[in-house]
Motif scaffolding. Structure first.
Motif, short mmCIF file in Angstrom:
data_model
loop_
_atom_site.label_atom_id
_atom_site.label_comp_id
_atom_site.label_asym_id
_atom_site.label_seq_id
_atom_site.Cartn_x
_atom_site.Cartn_y
_atom_site.Cartn_z
N SER A 91 28.18 51.72 -81.58
CA SER A 91 26.90 51.36 -82.17
C SER A 91 27.13 50.56 -83.45
CB SER A 91 26.07 52.61 -82.50
OG SER A 91 26.71 53.38 -83.50
N ASN A 92 26.12 49.81 -83.84
CA ASN A 92 26.18 49.01 -85.06
C ASN A 92 24.76 48.84 -85.57
OD1 ASN A 92 27.01 47.39 -87.13
ND2 ASN A 92 28.08 45.90 -85.85
N GLU A 93 24.61 48.75 -86.87
CA GLU A 93 23.28 48.57 -87.44
C GLU A 93 23.08 47.13 -87.89
OE1 GLU A 93 20.23 50.26 -90.88
OE2 GLU A 93 22.39 50.55 -91.11
N ILE A 94 21.99 46.54 -87.42
CA ILE A 94 21.50 45.27 -87.95
C ILE A 94 20.02 45.47 -88.24
CG2 ILE A 94 20.95 42.86 -87.40
CD1 ILE A 94 23.50 42.66 -85.85
N ILE A 95 19.63 45.22 -89.47
CA ILE A 95 18.24 45.44 -89.87
C ILE A 95 17.32 44.48 -89.13
CG2 ILE A 95 16.60 45.47 -91.78
CD1 ILE A 95 18.69 47.69 -91.89
N ILE A 108 15.07 35.67 -90.42
CA ILE A 108 16.11 34.65 -90.27
C ILE A 108 17.49 35.25 -90.49
CG2 ILE A 108 17.06 32.54 -91.29
CD1 ILE A 108 14.17 31.66 -91.82
N VAL A 109 17.60 36.12 -91.49
CA VAL A 109 18.87 36.81 -91.76
C VAL A 109 19.28 37.65 -90.55
CG1 VAL A 109 20.03 38.53 -93.19
CG2 VAL A 109 18.56 36.80 -94.26
N SER A 110 18.32 38.41 -90.00
CA SER A 110 18.60 39.25 -88.84
C SER A 110 19.01 38.41 -87.64
CB SER A 110 17.37 40.09 -88.48
OG SER A 110 16.99 40.92 -89.56
N LEU A 111 18.33 37.30 -87.45
CA LEU A 111 18.64 36.40 -86.35
C LEU A 111 20.08 35.89 -86.45
CD1 LEU A 111 17.47 34.81 -83.89
CD2 LEU A 111 16.92 32.99 -85.51
N TYR A 112 20.47 35.51 -87.65
CA TYR A 112 21.82 34.98 -87.87
C TYR A 112 22.87 36.06 -87.65
CZ TYR A 112 25.73 32.56 -90.06
OH TYR A 112 26.95 31.97 -90.31
N LYS A 113 22.60 37.29 -88.11
CA LYS A 113 23.54 38.39 -87.93
C LYS A 113 23.70 38.72 -86.44
CE LYS A 113 23.11 40.66 -92.44
NZ LYS A 113 22.71 41.89 -93.16
N LEU A 114 22.60 38.69 -85.71
CA LEU A 114 22.69 38.93 -84.27
C LEU A 114 23.50 37.83 -83.59
CD1 LEU A 114 19.03 40.11 -83.55
CD2 LEU A 114 21.10 41.48 -83.16
N TYR A 115 23.27 36.60 -83.99
CA TYR A 115 24.01 35.46 -83.44
C TYR A 115 25.51 35.64 -83.66
CZ TYR A 115 25.97 30.73 -83.24
OH TYR A 115 26.75 29.65 -82.98
N LEU A 116 25.89 36.00 -84.89
CA LEU A 116 27.31 36.19 -85.21
C LEU A 116 27.90 37.34 -84.40
CD1 LEU A 116 27.37 35.74 -89.11
CD2 LEU A 116 28.08 34.09 -87.35
N LEU A 117 27.13 38.41 -84.26
CA LEU A 117 27.60 39.56 -83.48
C LEU A 117 27.83 39.18 -82.02
CD1 LEU A 117 28.05 42.74 -83.44
CD2 LEU A 117 25.74 42.83 -82.52
N PHE A 118 26.89 38.47 -81.45
CA PHE A 118 27.01 38.07 -80.04
C PHE A 118 28.20 37.12 -79.84
CE2 PHE A 118 22.13 38.67 -79.66
CZ PHE A 118 22.30 40.04 -79.60
N ARG A 119 28.40 36.23 -80.80
CA ARG A 119 29.54 35.32 -80.71
C ARG A 119 30.86 36.08 -80.81
NH1 ARG A 119 29.49 30.13 -79.07
NH2 ARG A 119 30.98 29.51 -80.68
N SER A 120 30.87 37.13 -81.62
CA SER A 120 32.09 37.91 -81.82
C SER A 120 32.36 38.84 -80.63
CB SER A 120 31.97 38.74 -83.10
OG SER A 120 33.04 39.64 -83.24
N THR A 178 16.50 35.06 -78.70
CA THR A 178 16.77 33.78 -79.35
C THR A 178 18.23 33.66 -79.75
OG1 THR A 178 14.49 33.75 -80.21
CG2 THR A 178 16.07 32.24 -81.23
N ALA A 179 18.74 34.70 -80.43
CA ALA A 179 20.14 34.68 -80.88
C ALA A 179 21.10 34.63 -79.69
CB ALA A 179 20.42 35.91 -81.74
N ALA A 180 20.80 35.39 -78.65
CA ALA A 180 21.69 35.43 -77.48
C ALA A 180 21.71 34.09 -76.75
CB ALA A 180 21.23 36.54 -76.53
N TYR A 181 20.58 33.42 -76.70
CA TYR A 181 20.52 32.11 -76.06
C TYR A 181 21.44 31.12 -76.77
CZ TYR A 181 18.63 27.57 -74.61
OH TYR A 181 18.50 26.28 -74.16
N PHE A 182 21.31 31.06 -78.09
CA PHE A 182 22.11 30.09 -78.85
C PHE A 182 23.57 30.52 -78.97
CE2 PHE A 182 17.83 28.86 -80.21
CZ PHE A 182 17.90 27.49 -79.99
N ALA A 183 23.83 31.83 -78.79
CA ALA A 183 25.22 32.30 -78.82
C ALA A 183 25.89 32.15 -77.45
CB ALA A 183 25.25 33.77 -79.24
N GLY A 184 25.13 31.72 -76.47
CA GLY A 184 25.70 31.48 -75.15
C GLY A 184 25.93 32.71 -74.31
N VAL A 185 25.17 33.80 -74.56
CA VAL A 185 25.29 35.00 -73.72
C VAL A 185 24.74 34.67 -72.33
CG1 VAL A 185 24.61 37.40 -73.43
CG2 VAL A 185 25.05 36.50 -75.73
N PRO A 186 25.51 34.89 -71.27
CA PRO A 186 25.08 34.44 -69.93
C PRO A 186 23.78 35.09 -69.43
CG PRO A 186 27.43 34.95 -69.96
CD PRO A 186 26.87 35.44 -71.26
#
Length: 394
Positions: A63-67, A78-90, A109-117
């Motif tokens: 588990s992990n916390e993102i506000i 916007i901050v949450s969106l960016y953190k989710l994007y970074l998490l998905f990329r990682s 939104t974050a998963a789409y731009f992070a390329g999650v299939p």
């Protein structure tokens, strides 16, 4: 807290909700079940710093916390969106699956731009049908964004599906898994036979309810949207004639925005036949000790509490809204009334008190009708089957 090590055999799936408490309450046991087949990572906010760790411990997952703010807050979002994007990329999951509105918007939104299939969202309820004006249009726009970026969309029930179609939110396929509801009901846990008559009588006496009293039970947040104003007003009229009628309200208003008016609180506090039990981690003793469940909510996705009441052999009074009208069949396992209709609620409560034969019939039907459609193991199997079908297309 031990964290399972991902293996090559298990592909990674990330489950998100605005609040980790939603994952903790709504998906009890499901994440542990799915973790046998996929490496599950749960993401959510945790204001109390309690749920996220307990969730991981109980389910045996990471588990992990993102506000994620529940209300609109542009900068924080916007901050949450960016953190989710970074998490998905990682993490590079093959799938993300969100529930709750704001988590769905940011996750898809974050998963789409992070390329999650594969990007799944479950609509557990829609807010916009009960709103008006600019707010209604804004909420529809947000749901359209969710659907735009999602690859798979799951309404929790057929009522939610109909609303998504009626408002042209998306033209993508919409699939209700099993018979609806995100987790089903554990019939071993919600079993009236787990409570003796002695235990039920003792609980009633502890809160001032006599054995001969007719006990109505409400479980939910004490807010306007749950129909609490109509319930309190109708019950105050009921008790004028039926002095043996009692009402127990299980739930809290702490941290809510949709606050009840002072006039309703005055009636609650001045009516000795109403007992407020506050928030309860375990509602089963109250269900076991009650005679009738009443849930006059304005809007739902697929209310767990109506399933729980039925499994505990309680006939229910519900409003004609999504979810509730899919669980209850009128005059078979409960009564269905119009939403926001105080007189209809009064009449339904009066009918429950006066028509013993009808009430007994509905109580007898209640548990079998839940067991035949919403057994937890069958819901889990349907979700796993859906995941595996998606997995096969990657």
């Amino acid at each position: 807290m031990s964290i399972p090590t991902p293996t090559k055999e298990r592909k990674k799936v990330i489950r998100t909700a605005s609040l980790s408490g939603s994952l903790y309450v709504l998906l009890e046991g499901q994440l542990r079940f799915l973790n046998q087949y996929y490496d599950i990572l749960a993401i959510g906010s945790d204001p109390d710093k309690w749920y996220i760790e307990k969730l991981a411990e109980r389910e045996g997952i990471r588990s992990n916390e993102i506000i994620i703010e529940r209300k609109i807050h542009i900068f924080k979002d916007i901050v949450s969106l960016y953190k989710l994007y970074l998490l998905f990329r990682s993490e590079k999951p093959f799938m993300v699956h969100s529930i709750t509105p704001k988590a769905g918007l940011l996750t898809m939104t974050a998963a789409y731009f992070a390329g999650v299939p594969k990007r799944l969202h479950t609509f557990t309820g829609l807010i916009f049908p009960t709103k008006t004006g600019l707010m209604k249009h804004l909420l529809i726009f947000f749901d359209k964004i969710i659907c735009r970026f999602a690859t798979h969309i799951y309404p929790e029930g057929n009522g939610v599906k109909k609303d998504l179609l009626a408002y042209n939110v998306t033209k993508k396929p919409l699939k209700v898994i099993a018979n609806g509801n995100v987790n089903g009901i554990d019939l071993n846990v919600y079993n009236p036979k787990a409570f003796s008559q002695t235990e039920n009588i003792l609980l009633r006496k502890q809160i001032g309810i006599e054995e001969k009293d007719m006990l109505f039970l409400f479980i939910g947040r004490l807010v306007n949207d749950k129909g609490v104003n109509e319930l309190v007003n109708a019950f105050c009229e009921i008790v004028k004639t039926y002095t043996h009628a009692k009402l127990v309200m299980v739930g809290s208003h702490e941290g809510e925005f949709d606050l009840l008016p002072p006039s309703t609180w005055d009636k609650i506090n001045s009516q000795p036949a109403i007992f407020c039990a506050g928030h309860q981690d375990n509602v089963r003793p109250f269900l076991a000790a009650s005679d009738i469940f009443v849930f006059p909510s304005y809007r739902e996705g697929f209310p767990n509490v109506v399933l729980e009441a039925g499994a505990m052999e309680l006939p229910s009074i519900v409003t004609d809204i999504n979810g509730s009208n899919e669980i209850i069949k009128d005059r078979t396992n409960g009564l269905i009334i119009p939403s926001k209709d105080e007189l209809a609620l009064f009449n339904a409560m009066q009918l429950m008190i006066t028509d013993n034969a009808l009430r007994t019939k509905m109580a007898t039907n209640a548990r079998p009708m839940i067991a035949s459609r919403f057994k937890r193991s069958e819901v889990w199997s349907a979700i796993l089957k859906e995941y595996q079908a998606i997995d096969s297309t990657v």
